[in-house]
Design a protein around this motif. Sequence first.
Motif, short mmCIF file in Angstrom:
data_model
loop_
_atom_site.label_atom_id
_atom_site.label_comp_id
_atom_site.label_asym_id
_atom_site.label_seq_id
_atom_site.Cartn_x
_atom_site.Cartn_y
_atom_site.Cartn_z
N GLY A 1 35.62 45.67 31.00
CA GLY A 1 35.23 44.31 30.65
C GLY A 1 35.70 43.95 29.25
O GLY A 1 35.77 44.79 28.36
N GLN B 1 40.27 38.80 24.05
CA GLN B 1 41.46 38.45 24.83
C GLN B 1 42.42 37.62 23.98
O GLN B 1 43.63 37.85 23.98
CB GLN B 1 41.06 37.64 26.06
CG GLN B 1 40.27 38.42 27.07
CD GLN B 1 39.69 37.52 28.15
OE1 GLN B 1 40.15 36.40 28.36
NE2 GLN B 1 38.68 38.00 28.82
N GLY C 1 42.85 44.14 32.43
CA GLY C 1 41.40 44.28 32.35
C GLY C 1 40.76 44.44 33.71
O GLY C 1 41.41 44.31 34.75
N GLY C 2 39.47 44.73 33.70
CA GLY C 2 38.73 44.89 34.94
C GLY C 2 39.06 46.18 35.67
O GLY C 2 38.88 46.29 36.87
N TYR D 1 44.03 45.80 38.99
CA TYR D 1 43.30 45.21 37.88
C TYR D 1 42.90 43.79 38.24
O TYR D 1 43.31 43.26 39.28
CB TYR D 1 44.14 45.23 36.59
CG TYR D 1 45.34 44.32 36.59
CD1 TYR D 1 45.31 43.09 35.95
CD2 TYR D 1 46.51 44.68 37.24
CE1 TYR D 1 46.40 42.25 35.96
CE2 TYR D 1 47.61 43.85 37.25
CZ TYR D 1 47.55 42.63 36.61
OH TYR D 1 48.64 41.80 36.62
N ASP D 2 42.10 43.15 37.41
CA ASP D 2 41.60 41.81 37.68
C ASP D 2 42.39 40.81 36.84
O ASP D 2 42.13 40.68 35.65
CB ASP D 2 40.11 41.74 37.34
CG ASP D 2 39.52 40.37 37.61
OD1 ASP D 2 40.27 39.46 38.03
OD2 ASP D 2 38.31 40.20 37.39
N ASN E 1 42.19 37.70 36.67
CA ASN E 1 41.35 36.62 36.17
C ASN E 1 40.64 36.98 34.88
O ASN E 1 40.13 36.12 34.18
CB ASN E 1 40.31 36.22 37.21
CG ASN E 1 40.97 35.59 38.42
OD1 ASN E 1 42.01 34.96 38.30
ND2 ASN E 1 40.39 35.79 39.58
N VAL E 2 40.60 38.27 34.54
CA VAL E 2 39.89 38.68 33.34
C VAL E 2 40.56 38.10 32.11
O VAL E 2 39.95 37.93 31.09
CB VAL E 2 39.76 40.23 33.27
CG1 VAL E 2 41.04 40.88 32.76
CG2 VAL E 2 38.59 40.63 32.42
N HIS E 3 41.85 37.72 32.22
CA HIS E 3 42.51 37.16 31.04
C HIS E 3 43.06 35.76 31.26
O HIS E 3 43.93 35.31 30.53
CB HIS E 3 43.59 38.12 30.51
CG HIS E 3 44.65 38.47 31.49
ND1 HIS E 3 45.85 37.83 31.56
CD2 HIS E 3 44.68 39.41 32.45
CE1 HIS E 3 46.58 38.36 32.51
NE2 HIS E 3 45.89 39.32 33.07
N CYS F 1 35.76 33.96 32.43
CA CYS F 1 36.76 34.80 31.74
C CYS F 1 36.26 36.20 31.45
O CYS F 1 36.96 36.98 30.88
CB CYS F 1 37.14 34.16 30.42
SG CYS F 1 38.08 32.66 30.65
N HIS F 2 35.05 36.49 31.75
CA HIS F 2 34.48 37.77 31.31
C HIS F 2 34.45 38.77 32.42
O HIS F 2 34.24 38.57 33.51
CB HIS F 2 33.08 37.57 30.76
CG HIS F 2 33.12 36.59 29.63
ND1 HIS F 2 33.57 36.91 28.40
CD2 HIS F 2 32.79 35.28 29.57
CE1 HIS F 2 33.51 35.85 27.63
NE2 HIS F 2 33.04 34.85 28.32
#
Length: 133
Positions: free
Chosen positions: A64, A70, A82-83, A102-103, A105-107, A132-133
């Motif tokens: 996370g 970011q 991330g993720g 990975y995710d 959407n995390v960034h 975003c988190h």
Amino acid sequence: MKIAVAYENGQIFQHFGHTEQFKLYEAVDGKITHAKVVDTNGSGHGALAGFLMQNGVDTLICGGIGGGAQAALAEAGIKLYGGVSGDADAAVSALLNGNLGYDPNVHCDHHDHEHGEAGHSCGDHGCGKHSCH
């Protein structure tokens, strides 16, 4: 390529801003040539991007991560994955083999062109229909 992984006991640490150690990997032609664990010496949140820059890192794998961190990584030119969770060594191998899960959407990569304009920050609100988190 120099890859940092937020690190704790062989695993990917899930709270970037509280990371006490990174495992740093150097890779040439898709193969790890060197790896070492380094302490952050109490650096937190935004200071961690500077710590990674000082160590020549160009890629980060973490769990996370918040919007402020970011933005600091993006400003430092560090590519974020991330993720991610699980074994740190396995994640780096997967990245080098082109199959790291990975995710994205995390960034918030769907609107990077907006960052920094008119005071926009992913940390201030949800970006579109996701957080975003």
